[in-house]
Write a protein that holds these residues in place. Structure first.
Motif, PDB file in Angstrom:
ATOM      1  N   UNK A 247       0.804  -1.219   0.000  1.00 23.23           N
ATOM      2  CA  UNK A 247       0.000   0.000   0.000  1.00 23.23           C
ATOM      3  C   UNK A 247       0.840   1.273   0.000  1.00 23.23           C
ATOM      4  N   UNK A 248       1.798   1.446   0.920  1.00 21.59           N
ATOM      5  CA  UNK A 248       2.597   2.678   0.882  1.00 21.59           C
ATOM      6  C   UNK A 248       3.375   2.851  -0.429  1.00 21.59           C
ATOM      7  N   UNK A 249       3.863   1.734  -0.988  1.00 18.14           N
ATOM      8  CA  UNK A 249       4.611   1.867  -2.235  1.00 18.14           C
ATOM      9  C   UNK A 249       3.683   2.306  -3.366  1.00 18.14           C
ATOM     10  N   UNK A 250       2.491   1.728  -3.399  1.00 18.91           N
ATOM     11  CA  UNK A 250       1.508   2.161  -4.402  1.00 18.91           C
ATOM     12  C   UNK A 250       1.234   3.657  -4.267  1.00 18.91           C
ATOM     13  N   UNK A 251       1.048   4.107  -3.027  1.00 17.54           N
ATOM     14  CA  UNK A 251       0.751   5.516  -2.819  1.00 17.54           C
ATOM     15  C   UNK A 251       1.949   6.402  -3.177  1.00 17.54           C
ATOM     16  N   UNK A 252       3.136   5.835  -3.118  1.00 15.71           N
ATOM     17  CA  UNK A 252       4.332   6.583  -3.504  1.00 15.71           C
ATOM     18  C   UNK A 252       4.381   6.817  -5.014  1.00 15.71           C
TER      19      UNK A 252
END
Length: 454
Positions: A136-141
Motif C-alpha cells: 500500500x505505501x509503495x503504491x501511494x508513492x
C-alpha cells in the motif's frame, strides 16, 4: 538516454478525464490488508510484505469508485501500448531500475551475483533498490506519477497477487502488457503454480518473483504428532498456546478451511460459520494472541506451540540448530498460496530492458542462485537440478554464497516448501476475491472484531 516524453509511442493512453481517478487507499481498505508478512533470513532484520487478495473490480467499488474504469493499456488494440507493434518499436537502453522488497535477492559481501551476471551477459546495468516494504505505501508513492502520466523512476516492480494496489495498477492501465515473444525462459521453465494465475490470466501483466504458503508452524518437541488437519489450531489441549494471524484475510481463510470450505468459492453464509468457529476458539481460551509477523518470535521462545505460519519463516527457522524443533505442517484442508509478482509500471523509460531482466530470472541457473538465498517457493522447478548438480556460472556463484548460507545447496533443493511436490501443489488454495464493497464490509465486520477483541 532518450527522454520518454519525446517517445509518445511509449506512453499508455491517457486516462479518460471524465472518469474519476483511483483514490488513495483509505484506512478501511488498508486495515487488514497491509500487515507485514514475511521475515527474511534470521541473520537479517525482518521486513514485511502486504497480504490480501482483492480483485481489481472490487477494489474500485470498495474505494467508492463503483463503475469507474479508465481506458486500460489492455484495451489499447493492435497498435497500443503493449501490442506487438509497440514492443517492436522499443529499444534497449542498457539500464533498468528495479524496485523490490528488502532481503529478497541473493547477496554476498554486498554483491548481487545474479545481477552482476546479468549485466555481464547483456550489458544492461541494473539499478537495484529495496523501497517496497508494504504494497500500500509503495503504491501511494508511485500513484501521483502514474496519475500525471509520468515515469515513476522504476522500470520493474514487485507486487503481491491480488493485493489492492496490484488490482488498481491493472484496472487503471498502469501496468505495461508484457511482450510474450521475450518470455522464452518463462514459457519453457515456469511452474504450474505461476503460469496463467487467477489474478492475471495469461500472464498478461505479471511474472512471479517468489511465492509461499500460509499454513501451520508447530513446536515438535511439544507436539510430536500434530496430525494432518487444521484442527490442531482449535485443539483445547493447547489452550493459551495457539497463535493466530491479525490479518482478517488470513484469519477468515483458515476459518473457512476449518469448516471444510474452499475460501476462493465461499459465500457470506460460509463466512458467518467460519467466524462462529473462530469466535468459539477465542472464547475457549485457545488463542494466546493474534499476531503479525512477530508470531515467529513467539514460536521460537515458546510462548506459543502452534500457529498460523508462513512457509519461508518456518523453513528458515529450521535451518538454525537452535530452532530445529519448529516444523511446517501443510494440512489436508490446504494452505493459502500467495505470490509476489514482477511487473512493468506504465511510462517506464526502459521497458525492453525490464523484459530482458524479467525473463532472465526464469533461467534455471539464475533461479538456483536466487533461491539458495531466498528459500521461498521457486517459480522454476528446473532450478532444483541446478542446486543438486551445479554447473556453469551458477556453480561458481553458489560456491561463493555457501559460506554465508552455511548449508549445502541440496537442503534447499529437497525442501517441499521451496520445490513443491504434487501433494503441496494440490493443497494450494486461493484467497477469496471480493466482488463489491458490501462483501468487503461483511468480511471485515465478521473477522476484525475477533482480532480486535470486540
Amino acid at each position: 538516454m532518450t527522454d520518454p516524453e519525446s517517445r509518445p509511442e511509449s506512453r499508455p493512453a491517457a486516462p479518460d478525464p471524465s472518469k474519476p481517478e483511483p483514490p488513495i487507499l483509505d484506512p478501511s481498505i488498508r486495515r487488514g490488508f497491509n500487515e507485514p508478512r514475511l521475515s527474511r533470513r534470521q541473520l537479517l532484520r525482518m521486513a514485511g510484505l502486504g497480504a490480501g487478495a482483492l480483485g481489481a473490480g472490487a477494489i474500485l467499488e470498495a474505494c467508492g469508485v463503483s463503475g469507474a474504469k479508465v481506458q486500460s493499456t489492455a484495451d489499447a488494440g493492435k497498435t497500443g501500448v503493449g501490442s506487438a507493434s509497440w514492443w517492436a518499436k522499443q529499444d534497449l537502453h542498457h539500464v533498468v531500475n528495479f524496485a523490490n522488497w528488502p532481503y529478497y535477492i541473493d547477496v554476498v559481501n554486498g554483491k548481487h551475483l545474479s545481477l552482476e551476471h546479468f549485466t555481464a551477459m547483456t550489458g544492461i546495468k541494473v539499478n537495484y533498490s529495496e523501497p517496497i516494504d508494504n504494497n500500500v505505501p509503495f503504491y501511494e508513492k508511485i500513484r501521483p506519477s502514474l496519475t500525471a502520466k509520468q515515469y515513476t523512476g522504476f522500470d520493474l516492480i514487485v507486487m503481491t497477487n491480488n493485493s489492492p494496489p496490484l488490482g488498481y495498477l491493472i484496472e487503471y492501465g498502469w501496468l505495461t502488457p508484457l511482450d510474450h515473444s521475450m518470455m522464452v525462459n518463462f514459457e519453457k521453465y515456469a511452474g504450474p503454480l505461476v503460469k496463467n494465475p487467477s489474478w492475471d490470466p495469461g500472464n498478461k501483466f505479471t511474472m512471479a518473483w517468489q511465492s509461499g504458503w500460509t499454513a501451520i508452524g508447530y513446536n515438535s518437541s511439544v507436539i510430536p504428532s500434530p496430525g494432518s488437519s487444521v484442527e490442531v489450531l482449535f485443539d483445547k489441549k493447547y489452550a493459551g498456546r495457539v497463535g493466530m494471524m491479525s490479518d482478517p484475510q488470513e484469519l477468515g481463510s483458515v476459518g473457512l478451511l476449518a469448516i471444510g470450505v474452499e475460501p476462493a468459492t465461499s459465500t457470506e453464509s460460509d463466512w458467518k460459520k467460519a467466524a462462529k468457529k473462530l469466535q468459539q476458539q477465542k472464547s475457549d481460551g485457545i488463542v494466546r494472541a493474534y499476531y503479525d509477523q512477530s508470531y515467529i518470535d513467539h514460536l521460537k521462545n515458546g510462548d506459543i506451540v502452534v500457529s498460523q505460519a508462513w512457509s519461508g519463516d518456518i523453513f528458515q527457522a529450521d535451518l538454525n540448530s537452535k530452532y530445529r524443533n519448529l516444523k511446517f505442517l501443510m494440512p489436508n484442508e490446504g494452505g493459502m498460496f500467495w505470490t509476489d509478482n514482477m511487473c512493468i509500471p506504465a511510462y517506464s523509460q526502459n521497458p525492453k530492458d525490464a523484459m530482458t531482466l524479467m525473463d532472465y530470472f526464469y533461467d534455471p541457473g539464475t533461479q538456483a542462485v536466487v533461491e539458495y538465498y531466498n528459500d521461498y517457493v521457486c517459480p522454476v522447478p528446473a532450478a532444483r537440478q541446478v542446486l543438486l548438480h551445479p554447473s556453469g556460472w551458477a556453480a561458481t556463484a553458489l560456491k561463493e554464497m555457501a559460506p554465508s548460507i552455511g548449508l549445502p545447496t541440496s537442503v534447499t533443493a529437497n525442501a517441499p516448501t521451496v520445490f513443491p511436490d504434487q501433494q503441496y501443489t494440490q493443497l494450494s488454495r486461493n484467497y477469496y476475491s471480493y466482488k463489491s464493497q458490501d462483501e468487503l464490509t461483511a468480511w471485515n465486520n465478521l473477522f476484525l472484531p475477533i482480532i480486535q477483541g470486540s
